[in-house]
Design an enzyme around this catalytic site. Structure first.
Site, PDB file in Angstrom:
ATOM      1  N   SER A   1       0.831  -1.204   0.000  1.00 34.56           N
ATOM      2  CA  SER A   1       0.000   0.000   0.000  1.00 34.56           C
ATOM      3  C   SER A   1       0.867   1.256   0.000  1.00 34.56           C
ATOM      4  O   SER A   1       0.609   2.215  -0.741  1.00 34.56           O
ATOM      5  CB  SER A   1      -0.936   0.002   1.208  1.00 34.56           C
ATOM      6  OG  SER A   1      -1.857  -1.057   1.146  1.00 34.56           O
TER       7      SER A   1
ATOM      8  N   HIS B   1      -2.821   6.514   3.607  1.00 34.95           N
ATOM      9  CA  HIS B   1      -3.075   5.083   3.740  1.00 34.95           C
ATOM     10  C   HIS B   1      -4.381   4.815   4.482  1.00 34.95           C
ATOM     11  O   HIS B   1      -5.153   3.921   4.131  1.00 34.95           O
ATOM     12  CB  HIS B   1      -1.909   4.433   4.487  1.00 34.95           C
ATOM     13  CG  HIS B   1      -2.073   2.971   4.734  1.00 34.95           C
ATOM     14  ND1 HIS B   1      -2.427   2.449   5.956  1.00 34.95           N
ATOM     15  CD2 HIS B   1      -1.935   1.905   3.907  1.00 34.95           C
ATOM     16  CE1 HIS B   1      -2.501   1.134   5.876  1.00 34.95           C
ATOM     17  NE2 HIS B   1      -2.197   0.768   4.648  1.00 34.95           N
TER      18      HIS B   1
END
Length: 210
Positions: free
Chosen positions: A17, A42
Site C-alpha cells: 500500500s 493510507h
C-alpha cells in the site's frame, strides 16, 4: 469483465500500500513529515492530505521527544482512543485518555451550557502530565484548547487538530495555528477520528514504538 487481483501476502499488504502511495504521489515528500502524510493517505485513500496537512516548525522532532519522555495523549472521541496503538505508547510510559463519556464531564457541560468536548478539555487541563492532544471530531475542543493556552492554564507538547465537518471546523484549526504550541493541522474541512489516531500512530512508530 474479469477482475484481476494482486497476489499479495497478508503481511505484505501494508508495505505494498505504501509503495502504491509513493508511486501515485509522484513527488518526494520531506523526510520528517513524509511518514505522517503517507499514513494519513493510507488510512483515508485521500491524497489531499499531501497538501492540506500543515506542520509547525520542527514539530516532528518535538513530538518524538515528547513521546519518548512519556507524554500522554488526550483524544476527543472513544473511536480515536481505540485506534491509537496503546502498546506502542505504553512502551514509553504514556497513556491515552478520553473524557467524553465521564459523568463529571457531562455534568460540567450541562451546568455551563457547553459541549462535552469543551468540558473534557477543562478536565484534561488538570492533568499534571506532559500532554499531546489528538482532536479529530469536535472543533469546540480546539477552541477551548486555544482559550486555555491564552489563559496560560495549559501548554501542550503537541496539538493534532484534524476535526472534520462544516461548522467552525476551519476556524478552530486556524486558531491553533496562531499559537506557539507545536501543531499538526489538517487545514480545511477534512479530518476525522481515524486521521487523529493514525497521526498518533505514525509518530509512535517513528519514535520506535513498534
Amino acid at each position: 469483465m474479469k477482475v484481476k487481483l494482486e497476489n499479495v501476502e497478508p503481511m505484505e499488504i501494508e508495505r505494498r500500500s505504501f509503495e502504491i502511495i509513493t508511486e501515485e504521489l509522484g513527488r518526494e515528500l520531506p523526510e520528517d513529515i513524509g511518514p505522517v502524510i503517507k499514513r494519513c493517505i493510507h488510512t483515508s485513500a485521500d491524497f489531499d492530505y499531501a497538501d492540506n496537512l500543515c506542520f509547525s516548525e520542527g514539530v516532528i522532532q518535538k513530538a518524538l521527544e515528547a513521546i519518548q519522555k512519556g507524554a500522554c495523549i488526550v483524544t476527543d472521541t472513544q473511536m480515536a482512543k481505540a485506534g491509537i496503538n496503546k502498546k506502542a505508547l505504553e512502551k514509553f510510559g504514556g497513556e491515552v485518555y478520553c473524557f467524553m463519556s465521564d459523568e463529571d464531564v457531562a455534568g460540567a457541560a450541562r451546568e455551563k451550557g457547553t459541549t462535552r468536548a469543551t468540558a473534557s478539555m477543562d478536565k484534561a487541563a488538570k492533568l499534571k502530565k506532559p500532554l499531546i492532544f489528538a482532536i479529530g471530531n469536535a472543533p469546540t475542543a480546539l477552541v477551548r484548547l486555544y482559550e486555555l493556552i491564552q489563559e496560560k492554564k495549559i501548554s501542550p507538547e503537541l496539538i493534532i487538530g484534524v476535526p472534520v465537518g462544516f461548522v467552525n471546523v476551519v476556524q478552530s484549526k486556524e486558531l491553533i495555528m496562531e499559537t506557539d504550541i507545536p501543531y499538526i493541522v489538517a487545514r480545511g474541512r477534512k479530518g476525522g477520528s481515524n486521521i487523529a489516531a493514525c497521526i498518533c500512530n505514525a509518530l509512535l512508530y517513528m519514535a520506535g514504538g513498534r
